[in-house]
Design an enzyme around this catalytic site. Structure first.
Site, short mmCIF file in Angstrom:
data_model
loop_
_atom_site.label_atom_id
_atom_site.label_comp_id
_atom_site.label_asym_id
_atom_site.label_seq_id
_atom_site.Cartn_x
_atom_site.Cartn_y
_atom_site.Cartn_z
N HIS A 1 35.89 44.20 33.29
CA HIS A 1 36.30 44.76 32.00
C HIS A 1 37.40 45.78 32.24
O HIS A 1 37.36 46.50 33.23
CB HIS A 1 35.11 45.44 31.31
CG HIS A 1 35.34 45.63 29.85
ND1 HIS A 1 36.04 46.69 29.34
CD2 HIS A 1 34.97 44.87 28.79
CE1 HIS A 1 36.08 46.58 28.03
NE2 HIS A 1 35.45 45.49 27.66
N ASP B 1 29.97 39.38 27.30
CA ASP B 1 29.94 37.92 27.18
C ASP B 1 28.96 37.26 28.14
O ASP B 1 28.64 36.09 27.98
CB ASP B 1 31.35 37.35 27.42
CG ASP B 1 32.29 37.71 26.29
OD1 ASP B 1 31.86 37.64 25.14
OD2 ASP B 1 33.45 38.08 26.57
N1 ACO Z 1 36.19 37.38 38.84
C1 ACO Z 1 36.81 37.62 40.03
N2 ACO Z 1 37.70 38.62 40.22
C2 ACO Z 1 37.99 39.39 39.16
C3 ACO Z 1 37.39 39.20 37.90
C4 ACO Z 1 36.46 38.15 37.76
N3 ACO Z 1 35.85 37.92 36.57
N4 ACO Z 1 37.87 40.12 37.02
C5 ACO Z 1 38.74 40.87 37.72
N5 ACO Z 1 38.81 40.43 39.02
C6 ACO Z 1 39.60 41.03 40.10
C7 ACO Z 1 41.10 40.87 39.85
O1 ACO Z 1 41.57 39.64 40.41
C8 ACO Z 1 41.62 42.09 40.56
O2 ACO Z 1 41.59 41.84 41.95
P1 ACO Z 1 42.69 42.51 42.96
O3 ACO Z 1 42.55 43.99 42.77
O4 ACO Z 1 42.30 42.02 44.30
O5 ACO Z 1 44.01 41.98 42.49
C9 ACO Z 1 40.58 43.17 40.29
O6 ACO Z 1 39.36 42.44 40.07
C10 ACO Z 1 40.87 44.06 39.10
O7 ACO Z 1 40.94 43.26 37.94
P2 ACO Z 1 42.10 43.40 36.86
O8 ACO Z 1 42.90 42.14 36.95
O9 ACO Z 1 42.83 44.69 37.01
O10 ACO Z 1 41.28 43.44 35.53
P3 ACO Z 1 41.91 43.51 34.08
O11 ACO Z 1 41.52 44.81 33.51
O12 ACO Z 1 43.36 43.19 34.09
O13 ACO Z 1 41.18 42.31 33.34
C11 ACO Z 1 39.37 41.07 32.47
C12 ACO Z 1 39.94 42.47 32.75
C13 ACO Z 1 40.43 40.25 31.69
C14 ACO Z 1 38.14 41.22 31.61
C15 ACO Z 1 39.06 40.39 33.80
O14 ACO Z 1 38.06 41.12 34.48
C16 ACO Z 1 38.61 38.94 33.63
O15 ACO Z 1 39.45 38.05 33.56
N6 ACO Z 1 37.27 38.68 33.51
C17 ACO Z 1 36.77 37.35 33.27
C18 ACO Z 1 36.93 36.97 31.79
C19 ACO Z 1 35.98 37.74 30.90
O16 ACO Z 1 34.80 37.84 31.17
N7 ACO Z 1 36.53 38.25 29.79
C20 ACO Z 1 35.75 38.98 28.77
C21 ACO Z 1 36.11 40.43 28.79
S1 ACO Z 1 35.11 41.36 27.68
C22 ACO Z 1 35.68 40.96 26.15
O17 ACO Z 1 36.81 40.62 25.93
C23 ACO Z 1 34.74 41.00 25.12
#
Ligand code: ACO
Length: 428
Positions: A307, A364
């Site tokens: 998140h 979710d």
């Molecule tokens: N699985 C694996 N790795 C992940 C995940 C995941 N679900 N989420 C983030 N990461 C990793 C990223 O690749 C990044 O790795 P790095 O530092 O080695 O490059 C690190 O964790 C930090 O993540 P960010 O990309 O900075 O997270 P951001 O804040 O941009 O995105 C998001 C947040 C979109 C929710 C992301 O975590 C994601 O795609 N999750 C899966 C989809 C999801 O569950 N979405 C629902 C969100 S809640 C809502 O909208 C109600």
């Protein structure tokens, strides 16, 4: 206002106001930055950019706190109805019995949809994605209720438009499902609660009226309450962005539906179930999927994890996890996806990749299992999210107008070609 922040650039110092919110959140107000310095800030994804002052919802991602108008989500989720929460989010205070009664009456009054609007459903192919239908139909409502094209953020006109929207979104969503399964629509029953009425419109048949059990009704209520608002997320920011041009409420939230649709946002609840089903059927171990999610050369992510704001735990996920157990037990259902989900969560809690990146289950992760338990089909999950988020979108749209916020118009830094001369096509 109090302290100042000083920025030194090109050898000159500039002072900017510092503003501290009611929960000690701090910002540097840089509205005059470009005029004063010629610089802009760069923050793709807006992780460090405040776009508004708001008194609707408070989130502390480090501590896992979520409050609507100051009330903790744990109390609200335990005790409040979705209609009560909608009133709270829209008007700032918990409603009295009388106010809630009037609000419910307005919702009931607007539940039916115009017969000509009804005909539009048959124009969609059966396979049409429900989020596309929802967004299109929300825009269409204004063709049948031209009064909603007027932009009012106060008074009776606003109250009416807000009730109309909260009510129509429920009917439109249920009707789109009936059309998709090729069954006749069920007209709303004004004697039922918001949740029971939705379930009736979804699941009643001509010779068998669906009567929601208290467990199912409570579960749906909880789902909607937990989704009612979440400050400046992608879809709410979209509603504000569109609303800032003084677009009407219906077109602004129709845009919000489109933003919510994406798999990284409201589409993630569908993604979670697909992922869990895939894990169950593939024969691969959980470690296989964890390794895939950690592998930077793959695009694979664990859906329902991570998140932008919560970096400890998502309080909504904790509430849902507890309730999912109870609902499955009360309904005497056994969903093996829940076992997989719990095992997956436990594994991530011992895995340095997820711990070091603060990746915990978000709202979710468990919500899909709850929706499955109450009979909602997979492709309707994001629509359920949209119904729940409606009070938040409406309230943010209203606040934007009340604050007379300027039209949203970010800047950019151009990195393309410098000036060059046009060459006619036959000389290229
Ligand atoms: N699985 C694996 N790795 C992940 C995940 C995941 N679900 N989420 C983030 N990461 C990793 C990223 O690749 C990044 O790795 P790095 O530092 O080695 O490059 C690190 O964790 C930090 O993540 P960010 O990309 O900075 O997270 P951001 O804040 O941009 O995105 C998001 C947040 C979109 C929710 C992301 O975590 C994601 O795609 N999750 C899966 C989809 C999801 O569950 N979405 C629902 C969100 S809640 C809502 O909208 C109600």
């Amino acid at each position: 206002m109090g302290d100042k922040a000083t920025l030194t650039v090109d050898g000159k110092s500039y002072d900017f106001d510092v503003f501290v919110g009611s929960e000690n959140e701090k910002c540097i107000d840089i509205q005059s930055l470009r005029d004063q310095t010629g610089y802009i800030t760069m923050d793709p994804g807006y992780g460090n950019t405040g776009s508004c002052y708001s008194s609707i919802t408070y989130v502390d991602g480090a501590k896992g706190i979520l409050r609507y108008r100051g009330y903790p989500i744990e109390q609200i989720a335990e005790q409040a109805s979705f209609m009560e929460v909608a009133c709270l989010i829209l008007y700032g205070e918990l409603p009295t019995q009388q106010q809630l009664g009037r609000f419910r009456d307005a919702i009931a009054e607007h539940a039916p949809i115009h017969t000509n609007l009804e005909h539009h459903f048959s124009g969609f192919p059966k396979s049409a994605p429900p989020m596309a239908i929802l967004s299109a139909m929300l825009n269409l409502v204004s063709c049948f209720h031209p009064e909603v094209l007027e932009v009012h953020s106060e008074g009776r006109a606003f109250n009416r438009t807000a009730a109309l929207l909260l009510s129509k979104v429920r009917t439109i969503s249920a009707f789109s499902y009936r059309m998709a399964i090729g069954k006749p629509i069920n007209h709303p029953n004004p004697n039922l609660s918001y949740c029971a009425n939705f379930l009736h419109m979804m699941f009643s048949d001509p010779y068998r009226e669906y009567i929601a059990s208290p467990t199912v009704e409570r579960a749906l209520n909880l789902f909607l309450v937990l989704h009612a608002d979440h400050e400046q997320n992608c879809s709410t920011s979209t509603v504000r962005m569109v609303g800032s041009s003084h677009a009407n409420l219906f077109s602004s939230v129709a845009a919000g539906v489109c933003a919510l649709w994406g798999p990284l946002h409201g589409g993630a609840n569908t993604g979670v179930i697909k992922m869990l089903e895939d894990i169950r059927s593939s024969g691969h171990s959980l470690d296989y999927y964890l390794d895939l999610a950690k592998d930077k050369s793959s695009e694979y992510k664990l859906m329902g994890f991570g998140h932008r704001v919560y970096k400890n735990f998502d309080p909504r996920s904790r509430i849902l996890k507890k309730r999912v157990y109870e609902v499955l037990e009360e309904l005497k259902l056994d969903d093996t996806l829940l076992d997989i989900a719990i095992e997956l969560e436990e594994k991530t809690l011992q895995d340095d990749y997820f711990l070091s990146r603060n990746l915990y289950p978000n709202v979710d992760f468990y919500s899909g299992i709850l929706l499955r338990a109450i009979g909602i089909p997979l492709d309707m999950f994001p629509v359920m999210f949209a119904i729940g988020r409606m009070p938040g979108w409406i309230s943010n749209w209203r606040e934007l107008l009340a604050h007379k916020q300027r039209i949203s118009r970010p800047r950019q830094i151009y990195t393309g070609e410098k000036l060059r001369q046009y060459v006619p096509i036959d000389e290229r």
